[in-house]
Design an enzyme around this catalytic site. Structure first.
Site, PDB file in Angstrom:
ATOM      1  N   GLY A   1       0.856  -1.192   0.000  1.00 49.71           N
ATOM      2  CA  GLY A   1       0.000   0.000   0.000  1.00 49.71           C
ATOM      3  C   GLY A   1       0.887   1.237   0.000  1.00 49.71           C
ATOM      4  O   GLY A   1       2.074   1.171  -0.340  1.00 49.71           O
TER       5      GLY A   1
ATOM      6  N   THR B   1      -5.277   1.315   0.838  1.00 46.65           N
ATOM      7  CA  THR B   1      -4.921   2.576   0.160  1.00 46.65           C
ATOM      8  C   THR B   1      -5.750   2.785  -1.106  1.00 46.65           C
ATOM      9  O   THR B   1      -6.251   3.879  -1.358  1.00 46.65           O
ATOM     10  CB  THR B   1      -3.422   2.572  -0.206  1.00 46.65           C
ATOM     11  OG1 THR B   1      -2.653   2.350   0.983  1.00 46.65           O
ATOM     12  CG2 THR B   1      -3.007   3.884  -0.849  1.00 46.65           C
TER      13      THR B   1
ATOM     14  N   GLY C   1      -8.893  11.927   1.002  1.00 49.50           N
ATOM     15  CA  GLY C   1      -7.611  12.509   0.637  1.00 49.50           C
ATOM     16  C   GLY C   1      -6.594  12.516   1.764  1.00 49.50           C
ATOM     17  O   GLY C   1      -6.686  11.718   2.694  1.00 49.50           O
TER      18      GLY C   1
ATOM     19  N   GLU D   1     -13.407  17.816   6.245  1.00 50.44           N
ATOM     20  CA  GLU D   1     -13.921  16.561   6.813  1.00 50.44           C
ATOM     21  C   GLU D   1     -14.103  16.735   8.317  1.00 50.44           C
ATOM     22  O   GLU D   1     -13.616  17.712   8.900  1.00 50.44           O
ATOM     23  CB  GLU D   1     -12.938  15.416   6.515  1.00 50.44           C
ATOM     24  CG  GLU D   1     -12.834  15.104   5.030  1.00 50.44           C
ATOM     25  CD  GLU D   1     -11.994  13.864   4.743  1.00 50.44           C
ATOM     26  OE1 GLU D   1     -12.298  12.799   5.281  1.00 50.44           O
ATOM     27  OE2 GLU D   1     -11.023  13.978   3.988  1.00 50.44           O
TER      28      GLU D   1
ATOM     29  N   HIS E   1     -16.321   4.127  10.684  1.00 49.07           N
ATOM     30  CA  HIS E   1     -16.660   5.277   9.826  1.00 49.07           C
ATOM     31  C   HIS E   1     -18.163   5.459   9.881  1.00 49.07           C
ATOM     32  O   HIS E   1     -18.917   4.497   9.727  1.00 49.07           O
ATOM     33  CB  HIS E   1     -16.192   5.014   8.389  1.00 49.07           C
ATOM     34  CG  HIS E   1     -16.172   6.256   7.557  1.00 49.07           C
ATOM     35  ND1 HIS E   1     -17.323   6.922   7.186  1.00 49.07           N
ATOM     36  CD2 HIS E   1     -15.146   6.972   7.034  1.00 49.07           C
ATOM     37  CE1 HIS E   1     -16.993   7.985   6.464  1.00 49.07           C
ATOM     38  NE2 HIS E   1     -15.677   8.038   6.356  1.00 49.07           N
TER      39      HIS E   1
ATOM     40  N   ARG F   1     -15.174  11.780  14.031  1.00 44.75           N
ATOM     41  CA  ARG F   1     -15.790  10.534  13.565  1.00 44.75           C
ATOM     42  C   ARG F   1     -16.380   9.679  14.694  1.00 44.75           C
ATOM     43  O   ARG F   1     -17.439   9.079  14.542  1.00 44.75           O
ATOM     44  CB  ARG F   1     -14.685   9.748  12.879  1.00 44.75           C
ATOM     45  CG  ARG F   1     -15.124   8.947  11.755  1.00 44.75           C
ATOM     46  CD  ARG F   1     -13.931   8.483  10.989  1.00 44.75           C
ATOM     47  NE  ARG F   1     -13.699   9.298   9.823  1.00 44.75           N
ATOM     48  CZ  ARG F   1     -12.743   9.037   8.934  1.00 44.75           C
ATOM     49  NH1 ARG F   1     -11.929   8.023   9.112  1.00 44.75           N
ATOM     50  NH2 ARG F   1     -12.606   9.804   7.891  1.00 44.75           N
TER      51      ARG F   1
ATOM     52  N   HIS G   1     -13.589   0.589  10.178  1.00 42.58           N
ATOM     53  CA  HIS G   1     -12.869   1.314   9.126  1.00 42.58           C
ATOM     54  C   HIS G   1     -11.359   1.343   9.332  1.00 42.58           C
ATOM     55  O   HIS G   1     -10.600   1.215   8.381  1.00 42.58           O
ATOM     56  CB  HIS G   1     -13.432   2.734   9.100  1.00 42.58           C
ATOM     57  CG  HIS G   1     -12.881   3.614   8.036  1.00 42.58           C
ATOM     58  ND1 HIS G   1     -13.064   3.352   6.693  1.00 42.58           N
ATOM     59  CD2 HIS G   1     -12.151   4.769   8.099  1.00 42.58           C
ATOM     60  CE1 HIS G   1     -12.492   4.309   5.978  1.00 42.58           C
ATOM     61  NE2 HIS G   1     -11.908   5.172   6.804  1.00 42.58           N
TER      62      HIS G   1
ATOM     63  N   GLU H   1      -0.879   1.701   8.581  1.00 40.72           N
ATOM     64  CA  GLU H   1      -1.994   1.387   9.485  1.00 40.72           C
ATOM     65  C   GLU H   1      -1.659   0.321  10.518  1.00 40.72           C
ATOM     66  O   GLU H   1      -2.252   0.283  11.595  1.00 40.72           O
ATOM     67  CB  GLU H   1      -3.230   0.992   8.661  1.00 40.72           C
ATOM     68  CG  GLU H   1      -4.475   0.896   9.522  1.00 40.72           C
ATOM     69  CD  GLU H   1      -5.768   0.794   8.729  1.00 40.72           C
ATOM     70  OE1 GLU H   1      -5.786   1.143   7.536  1.00 40.72           O
ATOM     71  OE2 GLU H   1      -6.767   0.361   9.332  1.00 40.72           O
TER      72      GLU H   1
ATOM     73  N   ARG I   1      -8.653   8.673  15.239  1.00 39.71           N
ATOM     74  CA  ARG I   1      -7.878   9.318  14.169  1.00 39.71           C
ATOM     75  C   ARG I   1      -8.664  10.451  13.525  1.00 39.71           C
ATOM     76  O   ARG I   1      -9.839  10.288  13.187  1.00 39.71           O
ATOM     77  CB  ARG I   1      -7.517   8.284  13.104  1.00 39.71           C
ATOM     78  CG  ARG I   1      -6.903   8.880  11.863  1.00 39.71           C
ATOM     79  CD  ARG I   1      -6.433   7.814  10.912  1.00 39.71           C
ATOM     80  NE  ARG I   1      -7.512   7.058  10.313  1.00 39.71           N
ATOM     81  CZ  ARG I   1      -8.117   7.386   9.165  1.00 39.71           C
ATOM     82  NH1 ARG I   1      -7.753   8.456   8.492  1.00 39.71           N
ATOM     83  NH2 ARG I   1      -9.075   6.611   8.687  1.00 39.71           N
TER      84      ARG I   1
END
Ligand code: FAD
Ligand code: SIN
Length: 511
Positions: free
Chosen positions: A12, A44, A50, A116, A235, A282, A343, A367, A378
C-alpha cells in the site's frame, strides 16, 4: 531461501513509498516487496477523501492542524509525534507529486481542499473522490520501473523469523507462495511491516479482504509490543447495501460539502449530539448514529444531499455518484442510506519516531503501526499522511543502520510448515462466527459483560479450530483465520484493560 537487505511486507502507500525511497537512494541494495494479492489491492486503493496537509498558509496553519488532531484524539495523542507528522507532511506531499500522483487544483493553481469531520479548515488534498486509487497508480508505476525493487505478488507472510538469543531481533519472514503452494524463507537485514489494517475482523467493514491484521498478529507472536487495539474507528457513513462486501464508503468529504444526516423520521439529528453537527469528529458522529439506530430500531440513517448543487456534487464525487446511481439512488433526489462500518485500527505495533518496533530490525509503518499520532480517534485523512511521514523516517533510519553488525546473518531454526488444502467451508464458517461476535459485542458501544462473553466465545471457537487443525498446517485461509483470532483477542483484551472511555472507545459500564 532468499536473502535481501530490505524485506517489505505490504504494497500500500506505506510499503511502496518506503521501497521507492530506499531504491532511489541505494541502487546497490536489494529490496523485496512481498504482497498477498496483486500489487494494487490494499486499503490505500479505496481511500476517498484525501490527505490532510496544510498547503494554504494564508488560511490555515500547522498549529491549527496539530490542534485539530489532538482534539480528535481525545487527549491521548503523543503531542511530539503529532507536531512532527504535521510539520513533515508538506514535504512528503511534494514527493508523492514528484512520483506522478495528481491532486485536484483550483483555477488559481492552488490545491482544491475538502473539509472533513474534526477539521476546522479545508485542508484535505485529494484526487476527486478516488485519492487512493491515484496514489496507488503513481506509486506502482514508479516502483515497477526500479531495477533494485523485486516484487513478489500473491505471496503471504506467515510469520517473522526472530532470534531471542540476546535481545529479540528480526531476520526476515516465512512466506507462502499462494499460487504454487510453496514455502519460502526470506532472510533480511531489515524487515518492514506495512501490512495495513484489520477491518475484516468485523462483518460490516469498509476494508477489502486483505485487511486481516496479519502484520499486527505476526508481530504479537514474535513478542513485539502491541498497543491501543481497543480504538477501532467506525466510519459513520458506509453505504447501507448489506449484501455487498466490503461496503462502499460515502466519504466524510460529502458531509464536508454540506450533506446532512437524517434519521428514519427525516430529522436532522446531529445538533442534539455536538455543536459541530455533521462535522464533529468521527467517533462522535458514529456514536450519534448508533444511538439513533437503537432508538428507532432501524438498520440505517440517511445522508441527505438533495439540497446540494448536483453538478458540483457529481464533479467532486464522481465515483460516489456513480455507485449510488448503479443501485438506483439518485443523490439529487433520493437520500443515501448509510450506517457505521469498521474502518480503521488506531492502535497496532508500537513504534518509535523512526518506525522501529520493540524488536530490533523490525519496523512497522502505516496502518499496522501505533505511532501515537491518532490517540483514541484518528482525525480524518491523517492516515495517508502518517504512512508517508513514517515511510520517510523509517527509510532514513534503516539507511543509517543497514550495515550494523547486529543486522548480519545469524543462525536460527527455520520453522517447518506443511501446505495443505482444508475444508474451506469450515474455515469460512469460523470466520463468519468470529465477525458476528465482534460486531455484536465489540462494536461502537461496548459493555464489560459483552466483552467478557465475546472473549469466551472466541476462545471456544479457537479451541474448536485448534482441535481440528495441526499447528504446522498452513494455507492462505489458515493464515487468515489464525490472525483474525489474534486480532480479536487483542481488541477485546485491550478493551477490558481500558478503565476510562476515550475517543472511539465507549463502554457503558465505565462512564
Ligand atoms: P494498505 O494500503 O492496506 O496496504 C497493506 C498491504 O499489505 C496490502 O498490499 C496487503 O495486500 C498487504 N498484506 C497484508 N497482509 C499481508 C501478508 N500477510 N503478507 C503479504 N502482504 C500482506 N485514510 C486517509 O488518510 N484518507 C482517506 O481518504 C481514506 N479513505 C479511506 C477509505 C476507505 C474505503 C478505507 C478502507 C480506508 C481509508 N483510509 C483513508 C485509511 C487509509 O486508506 C489506510 O489506513 C491506508 O491506506 C493504509 O495504508 P497501508 O500502506 O498502511 O496499508
Ligand atoms: C473518507 O473519505 O471519509 C475517509 C477518510 C479517512 O478515512 O480518513
Amino acid at each position: 531461501m532468499i536473502h535481501t537487505d530490505f524485506l517489505i511486507i505490504g504494497s500500500g502507500i506505506a510499503g511502496l513509498s518506503y521501497a521507492i525511497k530506499v531504491a532511489e537512494d541505494a541502487p546497490h541494495h536489494d529490496i523485496l516487496v512481498v504482497t498477498k494479492n496483486d500489487l494494487n489491492e490494499s486499503n490505500t486503493k479505496y481511500a476517498q477523501g484525501g490527505i490532510a496537509v496544510v498547503t494554504d498558509y494564508s488560511k490555515d496553519s500547522a498549529q491549527q492542524h496539530i490542534k485539530d488532531t489532538l482534539i480528535a484524539g481525545d487527549g491521548i495523542c503523543d503531542q511530539e509525534v503529532v507536531e512532527m507528522v504535521v510539520n513533515e507532511g508538506p514535504e512528503r506531499l511534494k514527493e508523492l507529486i514528484s512520483w506522478g500522483a495528481q491532486f485536484d487544483r483550483n483555477s488559481d493553481g492552488g490545491f482544491s481542499l475538502e473539509n472533513e469531520g474534526g477539521h476546522t479548515k479545508h485542508r484535505v488534498v485529494h484526487h476527486k473522490d478516488m485519492t487512493g486509487r491515484e496514489i496507488m497508480r503513481a506509486l506502482r508505476a514508479t516502483a515497477i520501473q526500479m531495477s533494485n525493487i523485486k516484487i513478489l505478488s500473491f505471496h503471504t507472510a506467515i510469520d517473522l523469523l526472530t532470534s531471542k538469543s540476546k535481545s529479540s531481533s528480526c531476520h526476515g519472514a516465512v512466506i507462502l507462495d499462494n499460487l504454487k503452494g510453496e514455502i519460502k524463507h526470506i532472510i533480511a537485514k531489515n524487515t518492514i511491516l506495512a501490512s495495513g489494517g484489520a477491518g475484516q475482523v468485523y462483518t460490516f467493514t469498509t476494508n477489502p479482504d486483505i485487511a486481516t491484521g496479519d502484520g499486527i498478529a505476526m508481530a504479537k507472536r514474535a513478542g513485539a509490543k502491541i498497543e491501543e487495539m481497543e480504538f477501532i474507528q467506525f466510519h459513520p457513513t458506509a453505504l447501507y447495501y448489506p449484501d455487498k462486501k466490503p461496503v462502499f464508503l460515502i466519504s466524510e468529504a460529502v458531509r464536508g460539502f454540506g450533506a446532512i444526516l437524517r434519521n428514519k423520521e427525516g430529522e436532522a439529528f446531529m445538533y442534539r449530539y455536538d455543536e459541530r453537527k455533521e462535522l464533529a469528529s468521527r467517533d462522535i458522529v458514529a456514536r450519534a448514529i448508533h444511538s439513533e439506530l437503537k432508538k428507532n430500531n432501524s438498520s440505517h440513517v440517511y445522508l441527505d444531499c438533495t439540497h446540494l448543487d448536483n453538478e458540483k456534487f457529481k464533479h467532486h464525487f464522481p465515483s460516489i455518484h456513480e455507485k449510488c446511481m448503479t443501485i438506483g439512488i439518485n443523490p439529487a433526489i433520493n437520500m443515501i442510506p448509510v450506517a457505521p462500518a469498521a474502518h480503521y485500527v488506531c492502535g497496532g505495533i508500537k513504534v518509535n519516531k523512526d518506525g522501529l518496533s520493540s524488536i530490533s530490525n523490525l519496523y512497522a509503518i502505516g496502518e499496522c503501526s501505533r505511532t501515537g499520532l491518532h490517540g483514541a480517534n484518528r482525525l480524518a485523512s491523517n492516515s495517508l499522511l502518517e504512512a508517508v511521514v513514517y515511510a520517510h523516517r523509517t527509510y532514513q533510519h534503516t539507511m543509517l543502520t543497514v550495515n550494523d553488525s547486529n543486522k548480519q546473518e545469524i543462525q536460527f531454526d527455520l520453522p517447518n510448515y506443511e501446505v495443505v488444502k482444508l475444508n474451506n467451508e469450515f474455515i469460512q464458517s469460523l470466520q463468519r462466527q468470529l465477525q458476528e461476535i465482534m460486531s455484536h459485542s465489540v462494536g461502537i458501544v461496548r459493555t464489560t459483560k459483552g466483552l467478557t462473553k465475546a472473549q469466551e466465545e472466541i476462545t471456544t471457537l479457537e479451541q474448536k479450530f485448534n482441535n481440528q487443525v495441526n499447528l504446522k498446517f498452513t494455507s492462505t485461509e489458515l493464515i487468515t483465520i489464525r490472525n483474525l483470532f489474534t486480532i480479536a483477542h487483542l481488541i477485546i483484551k485491550h478493551s477490558l484493560d481500558r478503565k476510562i472511555n476515550k475517543g472511539g472507545y465507549y463502554n457503558v459500564d465505565i462512564s
